[in-house]
Design an enzyme around this catalytic site. Structure first.
Site, PDB file in Angstrom:
ATOM      1  N   GLU A  39      25.931  27.928  35.853  1.00  0.00           N
ATOM      2  CA  GLU A  39      26.806  27.747  37.020  1.00  0.00           C
ATOM      3  C   GLU A  39      26.597  26.357  37.578  1.00  0.00           C
ATOM      4  O   GLU A  39      25.470  25.826  37.574  1.00  0.00           O
ATOM      5  CB  GLU A  39      26.500  28.774  38.133  1.00  0.00           C
ATOM      6  CG  GLU A  39      26.962  30.168  37.822  1.00  0.00           C
ATOM      7  CD  GLU A  39      26.724  31.158  38.942  1.00  0.00           C
ATOM      8  OE1 GLU A  39      26.839  30.769  40.126  1.00  0.00           O
ATOM      9  OE2 GLU A  39      26.431  32.322  38.628  1.00  0.00           O
ATOM     10  N   GLU A  60      20.169  35.074  38.964  1.00  0.00           N
ATOM     11  CA  GLU A  60      19.635  34.652  40.264  1.00  0.00           C
ATOM     12  C   GLU A  60      18.746  35.689  40.931  1.00  0.00           C
ATOM     13  O   GLU A  60      18.985  36.101  42.074  1.00  0.00           O
ATOM     14  CB  GLU A  60      20.773  34.214  41.209  1.00  0.00           C
ATOM     15  CG  GLU A  60      21.444  32.945  40.732  1.00  0.00           C
ATOM     16  CD  GLU A  60      22.273  32.237  41.793  1.00  0.00           C
ATOM     17  OE1 GLU A  60      22.261  32.666  42.957  1.00  0.00           O
ATOM     18  OE2 GLU A  60      22.908  31.237  41.444  1.00  0.00           O
TER      19      GLU A  60
HETATM   20  C1  BG6 Z   1      25.871  31.825  42.758  1.00  0.00           C
HETATM   21  C2  BG6 Z   1      26.214  33.226  42.286  1.00  0.00           C
HETATM   22  O1  BG6 Z   1      24.705  31.863  43.468  1.00  0.00           O
HETATM   23  O2  BG6 Z   1      26.756  31.229  43.640  1.00  0.00           O
HETATM   24  C3  BG6 Z   1      27.716  33.492  42.194  1.00  0.00           C
HETATM   25  O3  BG6 Z   1      25.592  33.497  41.063  1.00  0.00           O
HETATM   26  C4  BG6 Z   1      28.399  32.947  43.442  1.00  0.00           C
HETATM   27  O4  BG6 Z   1      27.896  34.878  42.043  1.00  0.00           O
HETATM   28  C5  BG6 Z   1      28.145  31.435  43.478  1.00  0.00           C
HETATM   29  O5  BG6 Z   1      29.762  33.209  43.512  1.00  0.00           O
HETATM   30  C6  BG6 Z   1      28.839  30.714  44.619  1.00  0.00           C
HETATM   31  O6  BG6 Z   1      28.521  31.307  45.842  1.00  0.00           O
HETATM   32  P1  BG6 Z   1      29.656  31.712  46.870  1.00  0.00           P
HETATM   33  O7  BG6 Z   1      28.968  32.394  47.989  1.00  0.00           O
HETATM   34  O8  BG6 Z   1      30.294  30.430  47.307  1.00  0.00           O
HETATM   35  O9  BG6 Z   1      30.586  32.592  46.115  1.00  0.00           O
END
Ligand code: BG6
Length: 460
Positions: A370, A165
């Site tokens: 993700e 990211e």
């Molecule tokens: C992504 C990141 O953008 O979102 C992760 O790569 C992150 O590291 C995930 O945990 C979810 O975001 P958050 O703020 O809910 O943990």
């Protein structure tokens, strides 16, 4: 498009799940690891500290055995640069090497394909003190780090991700924490950092193809398609503005070797374009990714800018992420999509749409690294966790991914967030993503026992 028949998932599809080093490992100062920026930054006060996280560093064997029980065919994790090279560069820390060697071996023991992210937000603090990504020396440091990784793990790992990211780090730098004192870099500085990351990534991909010819490497970006808030032509232009600045400008450079034309004009107009040195263009042109890794959570809906300060607003539930830009775009509501209780848009159809757009733009296979839903999961007295909302979320996204495959999109795999509960960047352990519950609170570590959630058995 409605089809007579849907295509099946490809034969060797990587059914996996993801984590990142600083969010899962803990052991923040053990076995020679030096602090990263994450360890030194200030975070929103309610975020659990990262020093123990989910204690994966000490429990990875138990965790990977559970991943195998869940049926994972792939495990995407990141390597902490600060474990491998505590001074950012120079002497290699053998304990760091042996930790990741053991993690990879534990995966292989169960037939789980390791998918390695080289850098997930956690720049060594010692490099940050010397200017971080603003300093061109960090490019050499990263390429040196990459060489150490390829020398040690290139024979055992086929799938590699360069930087997680990059677009989040540049567009929303406060999202991963704030420097002490709270001063974030200017946008000019950020686009210069971005340029240096692009150069580091390009040199790394080139080196990878020389050192690990049988492997595959790609950038991991947070991609999201934009909808225009109405059929008003100005809304369509604004949606395109933000889609280019948020997504394609970051993927065009690794794939095509230069910035998106609209983004380049925008950066010049705003005096935020990076300084480009002789030879930079050749470096960027000289490297090609083998696939695109995509983190997908939600879509956004965009209206034309009104040209005043009211264009800018904090993302729902998240004061660190400002959306909207005067003269560029304005965030809008979309009555056709759902929302999580943290205000994140839930849009499975938008997943198909984003996959189609990404594939038609780059013609490279896509690995989902993700996708998931954050929720305050509840551990029942009998040790169960009923996360039906997560099952529904993933089921709907899988259905849309299958439609995208039928649309002709080439997919390598699906590694949702997260294999196990990790520290959320903003909401600690109040907001969980994993298939496996980790019994701890923000500051009370309890026993850190693992409890498979309902989604674990469903994903199995
Ligand atoms: C992504 C990141 O953008 O979102 C992760 O790569 C992150 O590291 C995930 O945990 C979810 O975001 P958050 O703020 O809910 O943990």
């Amino acid at each position: 498009m409605i089809y007579k028949e849907l295509k099946p998932f490809p034969e060797h599809f990587l059914w996996g799940a993801s984590t990142s080093a600083y969010q899962v490992e803990g052991a923040a100062a053990e076995d020679g690891k030096s602090p990263s920026i994450i360890d030194m930054y200030e975070h929103p006060s309610d975020v659990a500290d990262f020093s123990v996280a989910s204690d994966h560093y000490h429990r990875y064997k138990e965790d990977i055995a559970l991943f195998a029980q869940m049926g994972l065919k792939a495990y995407r994790f990141s390597v902490a640069w600060t474990r491998i090279l505590p001074r950012g560069t120079g002497a290699v820390n053998e304990k760091g090497i042996s930790f990741y060697r053991d993690v990879i071996a534990a995966c292989r023991k169960y037939g789980i394909e390791p998918v390695v992210t080289m850098y997930h937000f956690d720049l060594p603090w010692c490099l940050e003190e010397r200017g971080g990504w603003g300093n061109r020396e960090t490019i050499d440091a990263f390429v040196n780090y990459a060489r150490v990784l390829f020398e040690n793990f290139g024979g055992d790992v086929r799938y590699w991700l360069t930087i997680n990211e990059q677009n989040t780090m540049i567009l929303h730098p406060g999202a991963i924490g704030l420097p002490k004192g709270g001063k974030l870099p200017s946008r000019k500085e950020l686009y210069q950092q971005n340029h240096h990351m692009m150069l580091a990534q390009a040199r790394t991909m080139k080196l990878f193809h020389e050192m690990v010819p049988q492997g595959m490497i790609g950038p991991a970006l947070n991609l999201t398609a934009m909808y225009a808030a109405s059929c008003r032509p100005e809304d369509a232009i604004a949606a395109h503005n933000w889609e280019v600045l948020r997504c394609w400008n970051f993927a065009d450079v690794p794939v095509y070797g230069w910035y998106h034309p609209l983004a380049w004009e925008y950066m010049n107009d705003r005096d935020i374009a990076p300084e480009v040195q002789e030879g930079d263009r050749e470096i960027l042109k000289d490297a090609k990714p083998d696939f695109i890794a995509m983190n997908y959570y939600s879509t956004a809906t965009i209206a034309a800018s009104r040209g005043d300060a009211s264009d800018v607003a904090a993302r729902a539930g998240d004061q660190q992420i400002m959306l909207g830009e005067q003269g560029v775009y304005r965030p809008a509501e979309n009555e056709y999509v759902g929302k999580t209780q943290y205000g994140w848009v839930v849009d499975p159809v938008g997943f198909r749409y984003t996959l189609r757009k990404t594939y038609e733009r780059y013609h490279l296979p896509i690995l989902i690294t993700e996708n998931g839903i954050g929720a305050p999961d509840i551990l029942e007295p009998d040790g169960s966790v009923h996360d039906g909302y997560r099952i529904e979320f993933i089921r709907e996204h899988l259905h849309q991914m299958r439609l995208a495959i039928t649309d002709g999109v080439e997919m390598l795999g699906y590694c949702p967030w997260a294999a196990i509960d990790v520290v959320s960047t903003h909401q600690g352990y109040r907001k969980r993503y994993g298939f496996i519950y980790v019994d701890r609170d923000e500051f009370d570590l309890k026993g850190l026992e693992r409890h498979p959630k309902d989604s674990f058995y469903w994903y199995q």
